[in-house]
Design a protein around this motif. Structure first.
Motif: not given
Ligand code: NAD
Length: 432
Positions: A49, A70, A75, A115, A135-136, A162, A232
């Motif tokens: 996201q 990250d 990533h 989150d 993000e939410k 988001g 994920d």
């Molecule tokens: N608005 C939407 O439609 C939507 C859709 C999907 C996900 N989301 C939200 O987006 C957020 C991320 O979800 P995702 O599916 O992309 O997760 P993901 O696991 O794919 O990505 C999260 C990333 O954050 C990194 N990370 C973790 N701790 C960190 C830190 N301290 N500093 C920097 N990077 C760090 C991880 O290594 C990873 O690359 C969540 O809050 C999720 O709820 C929103």
């Protein structure tokens, strides 16, 4: 070319020098917008996201992807390569978000982490004077919602959450139809997300050399690495997420709360648990939460054993059941189903792309309030946390609208989705 952030820094230094205090006055901001409209963005959390948001913003005028951050090197590299593929210079790369927040060239950040990190990064970003796309769900637990609102009230960043449905025409029209009274008295609203999915079982193992697992866990409880607990899939564990209740509840319940113009239920009850899954998750695979509002009821449903949506809808949706008709809305469209006796012509929806990302940039420039502002999204997120707290505690929760808290919260304060103990050295600043 001077960046917008440099201009603002200079302007505030001048204001400070003249004894005007360090806070920026609106006219200086307006000048800065005139001088340079470019907004430099830093992405923190380069997963699915986070990178999607950066891509969306980069497609809009006047955006520079200045930095990516990250704790997983793969990533980080991927996000950096994507910026270059889209024709921009190589962004700065950070592992520690605190270093990115110190970077004076950055105007706004995207919080795209899981989150459990949102609140700490959000509060630090407020303190660093950045505007924020978060993000939410806004937070991992209920108490963090309060801390985040406090920080935003104090430092006044532009904040967009988001929940991009809020910036889609057909959701806005659906809300208007509900509010127009066309459905008559609405007794029941429903919101849901249903999947057919099993995450399997993984044995704990050494994390990949490219990932700082301890930093990834941050304030969450220490646990052994397994792919299922990390990228994920973290959303299926209470240590890091709240399952579909918060993951999708914030999207669909948000639409119900907006349309019904109410955010304070009287009581909250949940039924469910891990009923059929045999995988690693520790969050409910089946959940039904009932929110009793003074004059209507909201039912939330999520499940993982069958992806057939409710009432002819797709796998996610929000539904309003009124005396004259029913309205169902999802990310594709809305449908109005009148009672047979009604002669109303059902309104039809037309699909248009969400303008959420443009709305964020517009508000950074105008200092306006974005569509998914922090205060209302803290309410929506709180409502979703309450569903999880009700199942964790096994209690019917009574909501104290005055205090914006669970009445008698001592009885549920042990619940992880109410508040957590932060793993050292991380600390939640309630009045950041
Ligand atoms: N608005 C939407 O439609 C939507 C859709 C999907 C996900 N989301 C939200 O987006 C957020 C991320 O979800 P995702 O599916 O992309 O997760 P993901 O696991 O794919 O990505 C999260 C990333 O954050 C990194 N990370 C973790 N701790 C960190 C830190 N301290 N500093 C920097 N990077 C760090 C991880 O290594 C990873 O690359 C969540 O809050 C999720 O709820 C929103």
């Amino acid at each position: 070319m001077q960046t917008r952030r440099h201009f603002i820094n200079q302007a505030s230094a001048v204001a400070g020098g003249l004894g005007l205090g360090l806070s920026l006055d609106a006219s200086l901001l307006a000048q800065s917008r005139g001088a340079n409209n470019r907004i430099s963005i830093g992405l923190i959390g380069c997963g699915n996201q986070g990178r999607y948001n950066l891509e969306k913003l980069m497609k809009l005028d006047g955006v520079r992807a200045a930095a990516v951050c990250d704790v997983d090197e793969t990533h980080l590299q991927k996000a950096s390569a994507e910026v270059v593929e889209r024709g921009q210079p190589t962004p700065k790369r950070y592992k520690d978000f605190r270093r990115l927040l110190e970077d004076k060239d950055i105007d706004a950040i995207i919080i795209g982490t899981p989150d459990h990190w949102h609140a700490l990064i959000f509060i630090a970003a407020c303190q660093a004077g950045k505007d924020i796309w978060c993000e939410k769900p806004i937070s991992h637990n209920l108490i963090e919602c309060k801390a985040m609102v406090n920080a935003a009230m104090r430092h006044k960043p532009v904040v967009q959450i988001g929940t991009w449905q809020r910036s889609m025409k057909h959701f806005q029209e659906a809300i208007r139809i509900v509010q127009s009274g066309m459905l008559g008295k609405i007794n029941i609203c429903r919101a849901w997300m249903v999947l057919s999915r099993d995450i399997g079982r993984e044995t704990p193992q050494a994390p990949p050399a490219t990932l700082d697992w301890d930093f990834w866990l941050g304030p969450a409880a220490k646990e052994a690495y397994s792919p299922n607990r990390c990228h994920d899939n973290w959303r299926w564990f209470f240590n890091t997420g709240g399952s579909l209740m918060t993951d999708w509840g914030v999207h669909m319940i948000d639409i119900v709360l907006l349309a019904m113009r109410e955010t304070d239920p009287l009581t909250i009850t949940s039924q469910g648990g891990i009923i059929s899954s045999r995988d690693d998750r520790d969050t409910p695979d089946t959940l039904q939460t009932t929110y009793r509002f003074p004059n209507w009821i909201l039912n939330w449903e999520h499940r993982f054993n069958n992806s057939r949506g409710l009432d002819g809808g797709i796998e996610h949706g929000a539904e309003f059941i009124g005396e004259h008709g029913t309205l169902i809305v999802d990310r594709n469209r809305y449908q109005y189903i009148p009672q047979p006796k009604d002669g109303d012509t059902p309104p039809e929806s037309k699909w248009e792309e969400s303008t959420h990302w443009q709305n964020f940039l517009d508000c950074i420039r105008s200092r306006g309030t974005p569509a998914s502002d922090i205060v209302s999204m803290a309410k929506t997120t709180t409502i979703c946390h309450l569903g999880n707290i009700a199942i964790q505690s096994g209690n019917t929760l009574h909501w104290d609208a005055q205090k914006q808290d669970v009445a008698n919260h001592g009885s549920i304060s042990h619940c992880l989705m109410y508040q957590r103990e932060y793993r050292k050295p991380w600390k939640l600043e309630m009045h950041g």
